[in-house]
Scaffold this active site. Structure first.
Site, PDB file in Angstrom:
ATOM      1  N   LYS A   1      -0.869   8.353   6.488  1.00  0.00           N
ATOM      2  CA  LYS A   1      -0.488   6.918   6.657  1.00  0.00           C
ATOM      3  C   LYS A   1      -1.697   6.095   6.899  1.00  0.00           C
ATOM      4  O   LYS A   1      -1.720   4.797   6.811  1.00  0.00           O
ATOM      5  CB  LYS A   1       0.424   7.017   7.677  1.00  0.00           C
ATOM      6  CG  LYS A   1       1.793   7.343   7.645  1.00  0.00           C
ATOM      7  CD  LYS A   1       2.770   7.168   8.506  1.00  0.00           C
ATOM      8  CE  LYS A   1       4.204   7.440   8.159  1.00  0.00           C
ATOM      9  NZ  LYS A   1       5.150   7.156   9.272  1.00  0.00           N
TER      10      LYS A   1
ATOM     11  N   THR B   1       3.681   9.317   3.850  1.00  0.00           N
ATOM     12  CA  THR B   1       3.905   9.907   5.106  1.00  0.00           C
ATOM     13  C   THR B   1       2.944  10.741   5.907  1.00  0.00           C
ATOM     14  O   THR B   1       2.069  10.896   5.217  1.00  0.00           O
ATOM     15  CB  THR B   1       5.428  10.857   5.241  1.00  0.00           C
ATOM     16  OG1 THR B   1       5.850  11.016   6.591  1.00  0.00           O
ATOM     17  CG2 THR B   1       5.403  11.775   4.391  1.00  0.00           C
TER      18      THR B   1
ATOM     19  N   ASN C   1       3.432   2.888   5.494  1.00  0.00           N
ATOM     20  CA  ASN C   1       4.267   3.798   5.252  1.00  0.00           C
ATOM     21  C   ASN C   1       4.674   3.728   3.749  1.00  0.00           C
ATOM     22  O   ASN C   1       5.830   4.492   3.286  1.00  0.00           O
ATOM     23  CB  ASN C   1       5.440   4.049   5.919  1.00  0.00           C
ATOM     24  CG  ASN C   1       6.565   2.888   5.921  1.00  0.00           C
ATOM     25  OD1 ASN C   1       6.180   1.738   5.659  1.00  0.00           O
ATOM     26  ND2 ASN C   1       7.769   3.551   5.825  1.00  0.00           N
TER      27      ASN C   1
END
Lengths: 281, 281
Positions: free
Chosen positions: B77, B73, B98
């Site tokens: 990313k 996150t 992700n």
């Protein structure tokens, strides 16, 4: 006891145990139950780390800003030393650690609670080791840890036996230097002088292993202890029990050590006692 | 829903979410509940990793032999790409991931489920997006992911708006290249042609933010969606609700993405469905 752990959320503090293999490790269940009992929002996870990957793995763990401490088990207890900035007194004496924590200034401190866990295990069984005369076979890492901790706990005498004589000599000299009032002898057998006889060798883990030492000369009230955890009732302990001796299991060390290590971790500023279930009433 | 997770034992398989900050992350609660529901002995833990430490942290994670996958996150990313050996189709299109998983041959594969999570969230709410005409503002990572996923899910048209025109142009060209039947337009406002209007900018996270786009020209039956998760009811959604529009919350993306990512992880050979509580009846 059914182990449990608190719900893991984004702000859960992290601890790990590193070893290889790791599937057999009991620390995750023990520590996570402790964290629940203590009401801290923390979790300990098992990490299988092959020896060749230890440096890169430890560098990675140190980069996790929400990781506060690491339990160290076989085969990393000595190799981990080069990744530490300072050592506690037990770790210095034994030359190995079983746990490390991040200090407020970012440095990592290692300590060795294997011996203290053994002593705490005896005490938890209602046994008082003060002034005992102890027979110990096996002067490797585990034996060293137990010998130093028992010396610190006030035993009167210890007899050391190891088939690798240099280890036996080295531990005897160390103990004499640190504990001048302790009577240290080497070689010989477990006999009527001993209150406690300890196996700190791996002998008993493999099927068909001989007994690590003869128990026929022990007094009936002598206690026989084994650091081997699997099988729980080693041939040594079975033989001792058959002769009417009180026995002391290997798992007591681990179970009592977990609380000591958790306290060591708890001294780190980041592990605060907080309501674990605050968000989820 | 009260989150829970299975007891952690030495053979529990490990997953992590990496980000900075991480305390706000909902993935640990979502994934650990999923693992319980799926009956797998696995746990996902939060790892706070500052950007400067990402390379050493990822190298460390790859050295954990019992770690099978990582959720990625903010802010990692895109930066994570250089640590991956191959990318799935969505990740290639979006240029970000992700999540990543260890393949049987030891390589690491990254994929991007942010967009698929958004689409799955719509479907979970009983909405069918086929042939929709969509207005999307914000052509950064989140907007790109959602645009590609909606295009893949069969919408008829999309209108892109971004104050950074080069991002708007770039996404428009990408979409045209990959989805030749999709009608792509740029600039303009949300109006009566649109079935769905989406905010994929951060606008609405900070107090006092203006609305990311005007909603006064939308048809009453148009749906207004916001990818902002906190606050849950952004000023945009509050305004849309006040005008009688159906609204779609940011958290639906995350909640529906978790199942997709868990399936991606589950495809790794090491995550086998096993009785979670086998040892503790």
């Amino acid at each position: 006891m059914k182990p449990s752990n608190a719900p893991i959320t984004g702000d859960t503090r992290l601890f790990a145990i590193v070893g290889d293999p790791i599937a057999q490790a009991k620390s995750p269940a023990l520590f996570n139950q402790l964290f629940v009992d203590l009401g801290v929002n923390a979790v300990l996870v098992p990490l299988q780390i092959p020896s060749a990957r230890l440096p890169v793995a430890i560098a990675g763990l140190k980069a996790f800003a929400n990781l506060d401490g690491i339990v160290v088990t076989v085969p990393h207890k000595v190799a981990i030393l080069e990744h530490l900035d300072l050592l506690g007194a037990h770790a210095q004496a034994v030359g190995a650690v079983n746990c490390m924590r991040r200090l407020a200034d970012g440095r990592w401190e290692g300590e060795m609670y294997d011996g203290a866990g053994f002593v705490a295990g005896l005490h938890a069984q209602g046994l008082c080791s003060a002034n005992w005369r102890v027979f110990l076979t096996g002067c490797g890492g585990a034996g060293k840890a137990v010998a130093h901790a028992m010396a610190g706990a006030g035993i009167a005498a210890i007899r050391l036996v190891d088939s690798q004589l240099h280890r036996q000599h080295e531990l005897a000299e160390q103990l004499r230097a640190i504990h001048p009032r302790l009577h240290v002898s080497q070689g010989g057998v477990a006999d009527a002088e001993h209150d406690l006889a300890i196996n700190a060798t791996p002998c008993g883990m493999a099927e068909g292993d001989p007994l690590p030492f003869a128990i026929d000369k022990l007094r009936p009230d002598a206690i026989v202890a084994d650091l081997v955890m699997k099988p729980e009732r080693t041939p040594l302990l079975a033989a001792a029990e058959a002769r009417g001796h009180r026995i002391h299991l290997g798992r007591h060390l681990l179970e009592n050590q977990a609380a000591l290590v958790a306290a060591f971790f708890g001294a780190a500023t980041s592990l605060q006692a907080t309501p674990t279930h605050g968000e989820y009433p």
